[in-house]
Design an enzyme around this catalytic site. Structure first.
Site, short mmCIF file in Angstrom:
data_model
loop_
_atom_site.label_atom_id
_atom_site.label_comp_id
_atom_site.label_asym_id
_atom_site.label_seq_id
_atom_site.Cartn_x
_atom_site.Cartn_y
_atom_site.Cartn_z
N GLY A 1 -57.87 -19.86 -74.42
CA GLY A 1 -57.00 -20.47 -73.48
C GLY A 1 -55.49 -20.38 -73.76
O GLY A 1 -55.27 -19.94 -74.83
N CYS B 1 -60.36 -17.83 -80.55
CA CYS B 1 -58.87 -17.77 -80.29
C CYS B 1 -58.39 -19.15 -80.49
O CYS B 1 -58.14 -19.94 -81.35
CB CYS B 1 -58.53 -17.06 -79.19
SG CYS B 1 -57.02 -16.47 -78.84
N TYR B 2 -57.91 -19.86 -79.17
CA TYR B 2 -57.73 -21.22 -79.08
C TYR B 2 -58.54 -21.96 -79.73
O TYR B 2 -58.33 -23.16 -80.18
CB TYR B 2 -57.37 -21.52 -77.52
CG TYR B 2 -56.94 -22.96 -77.30
CD1 TYR B 2 -55.48 -23.23 -77.40
CD2 TYR B 2 -57.93 -23.98 -76.98
CE1 TYR B 2 -55.33 -24.58 -77.32
CE2 TYR B 2 -57.45 -25.08 -76.43
CZ TYR B 2 -56.26 -25.59 -76.96
OH TYR B 2 -55.69 -26.96 -76.43
N HIS C 1 -60.98 -11.76 -79.76
CA HIS C 1 -61.67 -11.95 -78.65
C HIS C 1 -63.05 -11.22 -78.70
O HIS C 1 -62.89 -9.79 -78.41
CB HIS C 1 -60.99 -11.67 -77.40
CG HIS C 1 -60.26 -12.72 -77.27
ND1 HIS C 1 -60.38 -13.87 -76.25
CD2 HIS C 1 -58.74 -12.79 -77.24
CE1 HIS C 1 -59.43 -14.62 -76.15
NE2 HIS C 1 -58.28 -13.85 -76.82
N GLU D 1 -65.51 -11.06 -76.82
CA GLU D 1 -66.23 -10.76 -75.46
C GLU D 1 -65.76 -9.50 -74.94
O GLU D 1 -66.05 -9.23 -73.99
CB GLU D 1 -65.99 -12.24 -74.71
CG GLU D 1 -64.45 -12.50 -74.32
CD GLU D 1 -63.67 -13.27 -75.17
OE1 GLU D 1 -63.98 -13.13 -76.48
OE2 GLU D 1 -62.58 -13.99 -74.92
N SER E 1 -76.30 -12.01 -43.81
CA SER E 1 -75.31 -11.03 -43.45
C SER E 1 -75.52 -9.74 -43.72
O SER E 1 -74.86 -8.82 -43.36
CB SER E 1 -73.98 -11.51 -44.12
OG SER E 1 -74.02 -11.10 -45.71
N GLY E 2 -76.42 -9.64 -44.65
CA GLY E 2 -76.73 -8.25 -44.91
C GLY E 2 -76.01 -7.84 -46.36
O GLY E 2 -76.19 -6.80 -47.03
N GLY E 3 -75.13 -8.52 -46.75
CA GLY E 3 -74.57 -8.39 -48.17
C GLY E 3 -75.64 -8.73 -49.14
O GLY E 3 -76.72 -9.35 -49.05
N VAL E 4 -75.16 -8.44 -50.40
CA VAL E 4 -75.98 -8.57 -51.58
C VAL E 4 -76.34 -10.14 -51.81
O VAL E 4 -77.71 -10.40 -51.90
CB VAL E 4 -75.37 -8.17 -52.84
CG1 VAL E 4 -76.24 -8.27 -53.87
CG2 VAL E 4 -74.59 -6.74 -52.80
N ASP E 5 -75.48 -11.18 -51.80
CA ASP E 5 -75.82 -12.38 -51.99
C ASP E 5 -76.89 -13.10 -51.08
O ASP E 5 -77.86 -13.56 -51.39
CB ASP E 5 -74.68 -13.28 -52.21
CG ASP E 5 -73.48 -12.91 -53.03
OD1 ASP E 5 -74.10 -11.90 -53.75
OD2 ASP E 5 -72.54 -12.98 -53.06
N SER E 6 -76.52 -12.89 -49.86
CA SER E 6 -77.51 -13.47 -48.72
C SER E 6 -78.81 -12.67 -48.67
O SER E 6 -79.93 -13.33 -48.43
CB SER E 6 -76.81 -13.40 -47.52
OG SER E 6 -76.65 -12.28 -46.75
N SER E 7 -78.65 -11.62 -48.87
CA SER E 7 -79.95 -10.70 -49.09
C SER E 7 -81.03 -11.24 -50.05
O SER E 7 -82.30 -11.37 -49.81
CB SER E 7 -79.61 -8.94 -49.04
OG SER E 7 -78.89 -8.61 -48.14
N LYS F 1 -72.90 -12.10 -60.52
CA LYS F 1 -72.98 -11.34 -59.48
C LYS F 1 -74.06 -10.12 -60.09
O LYS F 1 -75.04 -9.64 -59.45
CB LYS F 1 -72.04 -10.50 -58.96
CG LYS F 1 -72.05 -9.40 -57.70
CD LYS F 1 -72.00 -10.40 -56.72
CE LYS F 1 -71.74 -9.53 -55.35
NZ LYS F 1 -71.73 -10.10 -54.23
#
Ligand code: XMP
Length: 513
Positions: A54, A81-82, A169, A171, A223-229, A369
């Site tokens: 942070g 870290c923090y 870090h 990550e 919508s045809g986008g990844v998420d709604s599909s 995602k």
């Protein structure tokens, strides 16, 4: 219920990266606010805790501090870290302002190879630092197990309590063995198995959706986008014909977009697809409007009207499904200087009016995602959908500058199709965030054959980005750019010039609007 690691977010820009790294080890992870009560965390039954980094100093007046009872939960803790400075602060160590900010690469030297974090890792490795304050005395009952050139306390451990602190870090990709180190923590120290897979998620999600929805009907705006599909395919698997997907053609779609959606979902998946062709209405409402914000408003409002009317036609439904993802759900930490706090984008928010009385089904709300994409493939969605680049809700309206006309849309659509085709053929399409064509609203002189022309300019925009918040323009090969320009100018009637956008974000935006 999956085993899980709980990550306390102290405002680091990398908190979500930590969560993703843990999940890449096939262990489920959840991000909670730094001040979440220890009892709430205990109720989540975590196998281990990670304290994120942070931007604050543990000594600052308004430093974000955890509930001190988390140190008594009896579960392993990894402070990053923090996070390590918090261990020091709470467990009797000492933190001081560093002489200079340690930023960038360092070499970690392992003093005790028996520390579980270093299992199967080299005794000297590169790590990435970014901190101002540093530890000057380890907390009580801790020992130093690794150092770097600039820190005598780079990794500390209390073996009995299974508490660890890392000054660097693990990550980020600049710590090449970081992922293995985190894997050692979650598997070796916390004892987590590899239970988090998209296959197991899919089975669980189907069960959960069925339990939530029962015999009721569900509506989803596709919508045809990844998420709604992916949400559509998942819900269809769970509740079949109880799901109706509404696809609105707003007249601002890319070439063949409506056809692809109808083909994939209607014909292949055989799900109930209600196709609403509202293109004429949208174009009528947009006529003569050139101001970007006004265009967006008109599109947003028209969409709601069309969608609302469509849901009425779809028949009575109790649930509305949405493809909300985990980053939209995580509560951002309101810490000064925390860029993550600003990252609630101005897009994809707003949504539908409150008077639409649905209960929400959000089966992707705990996924990142990349995980949604894996889930999509698991559900049998084609690569063309699962790996498509983001496309803005207002569609080509933000890529035709100024007032929108059917002819300008045609030009942009044809140019865009060429960009997509060539980017795919050259293998670049799937490597970058977005690539598309923008139509500039002014004409310039050119010459074609023996004739002078007076036509529009197309700008090519290709950007790399992690999340759309910042972006870099992509250095596409000259040969590819040349091919794009020559095809666009030769094949798209009304274009006589092609330019390349070399603006990063900030200061530019990705879409020109
Ligand atoms: P900008 O242009 O703000 O875009 O740099 C950042 C990312 O968001 C996408 N974008 C949108 N997505 N509705 C969306 O769903 C919108 O209104 C919208 N506007 C921009 C853009 O394509 C980029 O990926």
């Amino acid at each position: 219920m999956n085993e899980q690691i709980v990550i306390l977010d102290f405002g680091s820009q990398y908190t979500q990266v930590i969560a993703r790294r843990v999940r890449e080890c096939h262990v489920y992870s959840t991000i909670v606010r730094y001040d979440t009560p220890a009892a709430t965390i205990a109720a989540m039954n975590p196998k281990g805790l990670i304290l994120s980094g942070g931007p604050s100093s543990v000594y600052a007046k308004d430093a974000p501090l955890p509930d001190k009872a988390i140190f008594k939960l009896g579960v392993p803790i990894l402070g990053i870290c923090y996070g390590v400075q918090l261990l020091a602060q709470f467990l009797g160590g000492k933190v001081e302002k560093g002489q200079k900010r340690e930023y960038g690469r360092g070499t970690l030297t392992v003093l005790d190879p028996n520390c579980a974090l270093f299992e199967n890792l080299p005794e000297s490795q590169q790590v990435w630092n970014s901190h101002g304050d540093k530890l000057t005395r380890q907390p009580k009952d801790f020992v130093v197990v690794a150092t770097t050139e600039n820190s005598d306390f780079a990794v500390i451990e209390n073996r009995e309590r299974k508490f660890f602190g890392l000054q660097f870090h693990p990550e980020v990709v600049h710590t090449p063995h970081g992922k293995e180190l985190l894997a050692n923590f979650v598997h070796g120290v916390c004892g987590c198995g590899k239970t988090w897979t998209m296959r197991s998620y899919l089975d669980q999600a189907v069960e959960d959706i069925r339990a939530q929805v029962g015999k009721e009907r569900v509506i989803l705006g596709l919508s045809g986008g990844v998420d709604s599909s992916v949400a559509a395919a998942l819900l269809h698997k769970a509740v079949g014909d109880q799901l109706t997907c509404i696809f609105v053609n707003n007249g601002l779609l890319r070439a063949r977009e409506a056809e692809v959606v109808q083909e994939v979902f209607g014909r292949n998946f055989k799900l109930k697809l209600q196709y609403e062709d509202a293109s004429a209405l949208f174009l009528k409402k947009l006529k003569g409007i050139s101001e970007p914000e006004k265009k967006r408003k008109v599109i947003g409002k028209t969409f709601i009207d069309v969608f609302q009317a469509a849901t009425k036609r779809a028949g009575k439904a109790k649930f509305l499904a949405q493809g909300t993802l985990y980053p939209d759900v995580i509560e951002s930490v309101p810490i000064a200087g925390n860029p993550a706090a600003l990252i609630k984008s101005h897009h994809n928010v707003g949504g539908l009016p409150k008077n639409m009385k649905f209960q929400l089904v959000e089966p992707l709300r705990c996924l990142f995602k990349d995980e949604v994409r894996v889930l999509g493939l698991e559900l049998g969605l084609p690569r063309e959908i699962v790996y498509r680049q983001p496309f803005p809700g207002p569609g080509l309206a933000v890529r035709v500058l100024g007032a929108i006309t059917p002819d300008k849309l045609r030009i942009t659509r044809e140019a865009d199709a060429i960009v997509v085709e060539e980017m795919k053929a050259s293998g670049w399409y799937y490597k970058i965030w977005q690539s598309f064509a923008v139509l500039l609203p002014c004409k310039s002189v050119g010459v074609m054959g023996d004739e002078r022309t007076y036509d529009f300019t197309i700008a090519i925009r290709a950007v790399e980005s992690q999340d759309g918040m910042t972006a870099d323009w992509v250095k596409l090969p000259y040969e590819l750019l040349e091919k794009l320009a020559s095809r666009i100018i030769n094949e798209v009637k009304g274009v006589n010039r092609c330019v390349l956008d070399i603006t990063s974000k900030p200061p530019g935006t990705i879409e020109w609007e």
